[in-house]
Write an enzyme that holds these catalytic residues in place. Structure first.
Site, PDB file in Angstrom:
ATOM      1  N   THR A  10      36.519  -1.132  36.564  1.00 42.63           N
ATOM      2  CA  THR A  10      35.812  -2.274  37.149  1.00 42.63           C
ATOM      3  C   THR A  10      35.680  -3.431  36.163  1.00 42.63           C
ATOM      4  O   THR A  10      35.129  -4.473  36.502  1.00 42.63           O
ATOM      5  CB  THR A  10      34.395  -1.834  37.580  1.00 42.63           C
ATOM      6  OG1 THR A  10      33.781  -1.165  36.467  1.00 42.63           O
ATOM      7  CG2 THR A  10      34.440  -0.885  38.755  1.00 42.63           C
ATOM      8  N   CYS A 127      44.001  -7.390  20.939  1.00 43.21           N
ATOM      9  CA  CYS A 127      44.661  -8.441  21.728  1.00 43.21           C
ATOM     10  C   CYS A 127      45.221  -9.591  20.882  1.00 43.21           C
ATOM     11  O   CYS A 127      46.270 -10.157  21.203  1.00 43.21           O
ATOM     12  CB  CYS A 127      43.714  -8.985  22.793  1.00 43.21           C
ATOM     13  SG  CYS A 127      42.009  -9.110  22.284  1.00 43.21           S
ATOM     14  N   GLN A 154      40.238 -17.361  19.930  1.00 49.09           N
ATOM     15  CA  GLN A 154      40.145 -16.272  20.911  1.00 49.09           C
ATOM     16  C   GLN A 154      39.244 -16.637  22.084  1.00 49.09           C
ATOM     17  O   GLN A 154      38.143 -17.143  21.905  1.00 49.09           O
ATOM     18  CB  GLN A 154      39.611 -15.011  20.217  1.00 49.09           C
ATOM     19  CG  GLN A 154      40.542 -14.505  19.130  1.00 49.09           C
ATOM     20  CD  GLN A 154      40.048 -13.264  18.408  1.00 49.09           C
ATOM     21  OE1 GLN A 154      40.218 -13.152  17.203  1.00 49.09           O
ATOM     22  NE2 GLN A 154      39.457 -12.315  19.123  1.00 49.09           N
ATOM     23  N   GLY A 158      38.009 -11.836  25.942  1.00 50.19           N
ATOM     24  CA  GLY A 158      38.121 -10.759  24.959  1.00 50.19           C
ATOM     25  C   GLY A 158      36.814  -9.984  24.835  1.00 50.19           C
ATOM     26  O   GLY A 158      36.804  -8.852  24.354  1.00 50.19           O
ATOM     27  N   HIS A 249      44.492 -15.924  24.083  1.00 50.83           N
ATOM     28  CA  HIS A 249      44.193 -15.977  22.649  1.00 50.83           C
ATOM     29  C   HIS A 249      45.348 -16.694  21.963  1.00 50.83           C
ATOM     30  O   HIS A 249      46.515 -16.302  22.123  1.00 50.83           O
ATOM     31  CB  HIS A 249      44.105 -14.572  22.054  1.00 50.83           C
ATOM     32  CG  HIS A 249      42.873 -13.797  22.417  1.00 50.83           C
ATOM     33  ND1 HIS A 249      41.876 -14.266  23.241  1.00 50.83           N
ATOM     34  CD2 HIS A 249      42.487 -12.558  22.016  1.00 50.83           C
ATOM     35  CE1 HIS A 249      40.925 -13.338  23.346  1.00 50.83           C
ATOM     36  NE2 HIS A 249      41.280 -12.299  22.623  1.00 50.83           N
TER      37      HIS A 249
END
Ligand code: A2P
Length: 336
Positions: A10, A127, A154, A158, A249
């Site tokens: 989710t 990431c 970023q 994130g 990012h």
């Protein structure tokens, strides 16, 4: 056909995992979705039918072939070993296992070979490292990366759904007092997700405090780069910055190699790789990267202070290649 689970289904990354499995027509026999007790029982429509979200705390992983985990490091530490022990291969998006010697850390398309001989858990890189290494991997293969100064920009996704919610809220509350943003009379919004407000601001501090004055995000850039490129000597100088961007990012990097590398050769090396688009006449931004699979690379320049190196900008959708896409690509490699 495989029995596949998404753990953290989710969340921002978990939802993207589901849509990428659907888009790429992953050979799913049965799909199971796990989240916290809060979401357990809710129904999620998928191309394999409606799936009821299960409570991770009471999960029985029997019969699963592959589980894509993105529910935070604590959940990975607690549940991934049991999933692996039940015979399922875990592809974990958290930082929990990334630096373990017996866990491959894989950027699909850069070091696929590292998957061989995994012991039931495979780690997905951070990431920021992921987007950067899509560009740097081909350069390292060409000329041997020796050192890199890298500054990240970023996005708030994130930090999951909470980061996106906070940016939208603060953009509205702080933005309602436009003059305050100019003359400094703005009011503290009172949220606590980041060390300072993220709306209409830039935070030169992403992640949590770690050793030597660096954050854990910055240490990930150092340690994961070295592990993925199998080059423990690479000197990385990282600064991780949070910017008021929803998705994408970006990283500005200056690199020196074992031999001089010019822009033409660097450009050709990156353009030849799968999953990278080199933009020579347009400026790639986070907005351009949102929702697409490829990492965009631009501003490729020769170093001028000390000739022979390369400076560039890379930007990628942190929810896709930076997280969900790479986990699905690893899963595809595992079943291939
Ligand atoms: P839930 O939505 O039920 O809280 P994000 O970082 O985008 O917010 O996503 C985090 C994901 O991890 C969500 O799917 C969230 O489920 C899940 N999660 C968070 N805490 C737990 C927990 N204690 N047990 C299981 N899943 C969790």
């Amino acid at each position: 056909m495989s029995n596949v689970a998404i753990v953290g289904a989710t969340g921002a990354v978990g939802r993207t995992m589901l849509s990428i499995l659907e888009e790429r027509d992953f050979p799913v026999k049965e799909l199971r979705l796990f989240a916290s007790e809060r979401s357990a029982g809710s129904e999620v429509p998928t191309r394999w039918g409606s799936v009821t979200v299960e409570n991770l705390a009471t999960a029985d992983p029997s019969g699963l072939d592959i589980a894509l985990f993105s529910a935070g490091g604590d959940r990975s530490r607690e549940f991934a070993p049991a999933f692996a022990a039940a015979g399922c291969t875990v592809v974990d998006n958290s930082s929990a296992f990334r630096m373990r010697d017996d866990v491959p850390l894989v950027v699909a398309g850069v070091n696929d070979h590292a998957l061989a001989g995994h012991g039931g858990i495979v780690a997905n890189p951070n990431c920021t490292t992921m987007a950067l290494l899509m560009a740097v991997g081909p350069l390292h293969r060409a000329a041997g990366l020796a050192s890199m100064v890298a500054t990240s920009y970023q996005s708030v996704s994130g930090s999951g759904m909470a980061g996106m919610d906070e940016l939208v809220r603060q953009n509205a509350t702080l933005g309602a007092n436009r003059q305050g943003l100019v003359d400094g009379s703005w009011q503290e919004p009172g949220d606590a997700l980041y060390v300072r407000p993220i709306g209409w601001n830039v935070l030169p501090f992403a992640g949590n405090p770690a050793s030597e004055g660096y954050t854990d995000e910055e240490w990930k850039l150092v340690n994961e780069t070295r592990k993925i490129l199998q080059a423990p000597h690479i000197a990385v100088e990282p600064t991780c910055v949070r910017v008021p961007v929803m998705v994408g990012h970006g990283i500005a990097a200056t690199m020196m190699f074992d031999r001089p590398l010019d822009v033409a050769e660097a450009t050709a090396a990156m353009a030849a790789g799968r999953g990278v688009q080199v933009w020579e006449d347009r400026v790639p931004t986070p907005l351009d990267s949102a929702g697409i699979d490829d990492v965009l690379v631009g501003r490729i320049r020769p170093t001028i202070g000390r000739p022979g190196g390369i400076s560039l900008w890379a930007v990628g959708d942190n929810l896709r290649k930076g997280a969900a896409l790479n986990t699905v690509e690893i899963a595809e490699l595992l079943i291939a």
